[in-house]
Scaffold this active site. Structure first.
Site, PDB file in Angstrom:
ATOM      1  N   LYS A 183     -19.218  -9.780 -30.564  1.00  0.00           N
ATOM      2  CA  LYS A 183     -19.403  -8.459 -31.161  1.00  0.00           C
ATOM      3  C   LYS A 183     -20.899  -8.170 -31.214  1.00  0.00           C
ATOM      4  O   LYS A 183     -21.596  -8.610 -32.123  1.00  0.00           O
ATOM      5  CB  LYS A 183     -18.812  -8.357 -32.564  1.00  0.00           C
ATOM      6  CG  LYS A 183     -18.708  -6.879 -33.032  1.00  0.00           C
ATOM      7  CD  LYS A 183     -18.524  -6.726 -34.518  1.00  0.00           C
ATOM      8  CE  LYS A 183     -19.836  -6.740 -35.260  1.00  0.00           C
ATOM      9  NZ  LYS A 183     -20.715  -5.582 -34.941  1.00  0.00           N
ATOM     10  N   GLU A 257     -27.587 -18.094 -38.404  1.00  0.00           N
ATOM     11  CA  GLU A 257     -29.016 -17.963 -38.104  1.00  0.00           C
ATOM     12  C   GLU A 257     -29.479 -16.683 -38.784  1.00  0.00           C
ATOM     13  O   GLU A 257     -29.213 -15.580 -38.306  1.00  0.00           O
ATOM     14  CB  GLU A 257     -29.231 -17.918 -36.586  1.00  0.00           C
ATOM     15  CG  GLU A 257     -30.643 -18.275 -36.162  1.00  0.00           C
ATOM     16  CD  GLU A 257     -31.615 -17.132 -36.313  1.00  0.00           C
ATOM     17  OE1 GLU A 257     -32.317 -17.097 -37.362  1.00  0.00           O
ATOM     18  OE2 GLU A 257     -31.679 -16.278 -35.435  1.00  0.00           O
ATOM     19  N   CYS A 292     -36.940 -12.666 -37.199  1.00  0.00           N
ATOM     20  CA  CYS A 292     -36.624 -13.484 -38.368  1.00  0.00           C
ATOM     21  C   CYS A 292     -37.624 -14.608 -38.594  1.00  0.00           C
ATOM     22  O   CYS A 292     -37.843 -15.018 -39.734  1.00  0.00           O
ATOM     23  CB  CYS A 292     -35.217 -14.049 -38.237  1.00  0.00           C
ATOM     24  SG  CYS A 292     -34.931 -14.982 -36.715  1.00  0.00           S
ATOM     25  N   GLU A 392     -37.817 -10.446 -47.154  1.00  0.00           N
ATOM     26  CA  GLU A 392     -38.048 -10.169 -45.745  1.00  0.00           C
ATOM     27  C   GLU A 392     -38.194  -8.664 -45.525  1.00  0.00           C
ATOM     28  O   GLU A 392     -37.319  -7.880 -45.892  1.00  0.00           O
ATOM     29  CB  GLU A 392     -36.882 -10.711 -44.914  1.00  0.00           C
ATOM     30  CG  GLU A 392     -37.105 -10.606 -43.422  1.00  0.00           C
ATOM     31  CD  GLU A 392     -35.968 -11.232 -42.627  1.00  0.00           C
ATOM     32  OE1 GLU A 392     -36.246 -11.898 -41.619  1.00  0.00           O
ATOM     33  OE2 GLU A 392     -34.804 -11.065 -43.027  1.00  0.00           O
TER      34      GLU A 392
END
Length: 487
Positions: A183, A257, A292, A392
């Protein structure tokens, strides 16, 4: 207004289920937006529950045949797949820029990296071996282990690296003998479309790779499907918690992850040209900060502090932001308007919290006003406990903060719930080893080393996730161990 290759018509996107292309689906359509000018540029068919179920059934049906394919043949097919990705570098570069506005120069490098990840795991396909433990003298038994594929793997990827995210998951899963249902993010559908075409051209059998762009609801259906035996996900902690909650109900394993808030420690003996150039470009230049593992907290020895701030400011102000098809462009737009508003909100709150704005901090106007472009932004005197230092940003924003001792630098670096990556700059080898051991993060990059080397396992701890991609450990994530003993 940007007028460039971005005006080129986008390719039609389709679902790929069991080798069949579907141009419509029960989940409706998603209007893809060009992040460079804010205009709609494609209609993306969205999988609903019916298509997810069909894709999983197709993958399940293809599993036995793919598992029983001679491992050397799996290697040859995956090598052909890698060759085709490499031969289509120009197309992947163009589509990657269409996906999310990443500058084409960077996308080309990510294509090359994706080729290497595919070749690496192709090479593992016929080298999966068993352990043998004989004990005839003591127990009269002969024992060995079997490493076996799970079956159908649910692959859910995010939007910031649509091709490299596939390359970090799919080749390893296929080399181990699994099949996949992918996906991709509806924000970045074009790269996965070509990826599916080339997989079929390489000879990967129908049903082994299925691609079903869809909403969060489609992803939830994929995770919950009982024939999906493991999930591998790249994205944020909030979505990961929902996925893990569903996996927990079925005791289903998962690789996560997730995000990061990587610290970059610069010691007094560092090469400042290298440290400041790397630290600036890898935080507010590369991918417009949308990565990331990027080192978004710069933790600087106090005697160097003012010098580093001046150097970083000068470098950041020279980063060219603009048309991602312009070869001189180093930084493109952020992915969409929602991301732009979120990042600007964090910048405004950082100012209110007392951080000192060094450069940037504004949306870019002029010819770029219709797109989602932000100035590379640098803050100094950032409180290590503030939102800017703890959360973040996923945008072109760098925080700089001082330290006085090695222990303090380590403590600041570890003072977040994330643990994906970290950097340090020093010419003292003993110090480097001490600090590496003390940092609570999945990887440490010293003196400008680059992450995502396929031979090294990549993955975090804390809210940065669990499991590994890369290296032998990345293959092992897609195998389970069966112990056998013969009396």
């Amino acid at each position: 207004m940007i007028t460039s290759t971005l005006a080129t018509p986008r390719p039609e996107v389709s679902l790929r289920i069991g080798g069949e292309k579907r141009h419509t689906a029960s989940g409706g359509t998603y209007q893809h937006i060009n992040p460079c000018d804010g205009t709609p540029d494609a209609e993306i068919p969205m999988a609903g529950a019916a298509e997810i179920d069909e894709a999983v059934e197709a993958a399940h049906g293809a599993f036995l045949g793919w598992r029983q394919t001679n491992p050397a043949e799996r290697r040859r097919i995956l090598m052909r797949f890698a060759d085709l990705i490499e031969q289509n570098t120009d197309d992947f570069t163009r589509l990657g820029t269409f996906d999310n506005g990443t500058p084409s120069g960077l996308v080309g490098g990510l294509v090359a990296m994706s080729v290497e990840w595919t070749r690496y795991y192709a090479g593992w396909a016929d080298k999966i071996s068993s352990d043998i433990a004989s004990s005839f003298r003591t127990h009269g038994e002969f024992s060995y282990t079997l490493s076996q594929p799970y079956g159908v793997i649910g692959v859910i990827i995010t939007w910031n690296g649509p091709l490299i995210s596939l390359a970090m998951k799919v080749p390893a899963a296929l080399a181990a003998g699994n099949t996949v249902v992918i996906k991709p993010s509806e924000l970045t559908p074009f790269s996965a479309n070509l990826y599916a075409d080339l997989a079929a051209e390489a000879g990967i059998p129908a049903g082994v790779i299925n691609v079903v762009p869809g909403s969060a609801e489609a992803g939830a259906r994929l995770v919950a499907h009982p024939l999906v035996k493991k999930v591998t996900f790249t994205g944020g902690p909030d979505t990961a918690r929902k996925i893990l909650s569903t996996c927990a109900e079925q005791i289903k394993p998962a690789v996560m992850e997730l995000g990061g808030k990587s610290g970059n420690i610069i010691f007094e003996d560092a090469d400042l040209d290298l440290a400041c150039g790397y630290g600036t470009m890898m935080s507010v230049g590369l991918m417009s900060g949308q990565g990331c593992a990027l080192p978004t907290r710069m933790i600087v020895a106090r005697p160097l502090y003012d010098d580093v701030i001046a150097r970083v400011s000068a470098i950041a102000s020279m980063i060219k932001v603009g048309d991602p098809f312009d070869l001189d462009t180093l930084s493109g737009p952020v992915v969409n308007e929602a991301a732009l508003e979120r990042i600007v909100g964090m910048i405004d709150r950082a100012k209110q919290d007392g951080a000192r704005l060094i450069t940037g901090g504004e949306r870019i106007g002029g010819d770029l006003a219709d797109g989602y472009f932000l100035q590379p932004t640098v803050f100094a005197d950032v409180d290590p406990n503030s939102e800017l230092a703890q959360k973040e940003v996923f945008g072109p924003v760098l925080s700089i903060m001082p330290f006085d001792t090695e222990d303090e630098a380590i403590e600041i670096a570890n003072r977040t719930p994330y643990g994906l990556s970290g950097c340090l700059f020093t010419n003292n080898l003993k110090r480097a080893h001490r600090v590496v051991e003390a940092l609570e993060t999945g990887e440490v990059l010293i003196n400008g080393a680059i992450n995502l080397g396929v031979h090294r396992p990549f993955g975090g701890i804390g809210i940065s996730g669990m499991g590994k991609e890369g290296g032998r450990q990345g293959l092992d994530e897609f195998l389970w161990t069966k112990s056998v003993s013969i009396a």
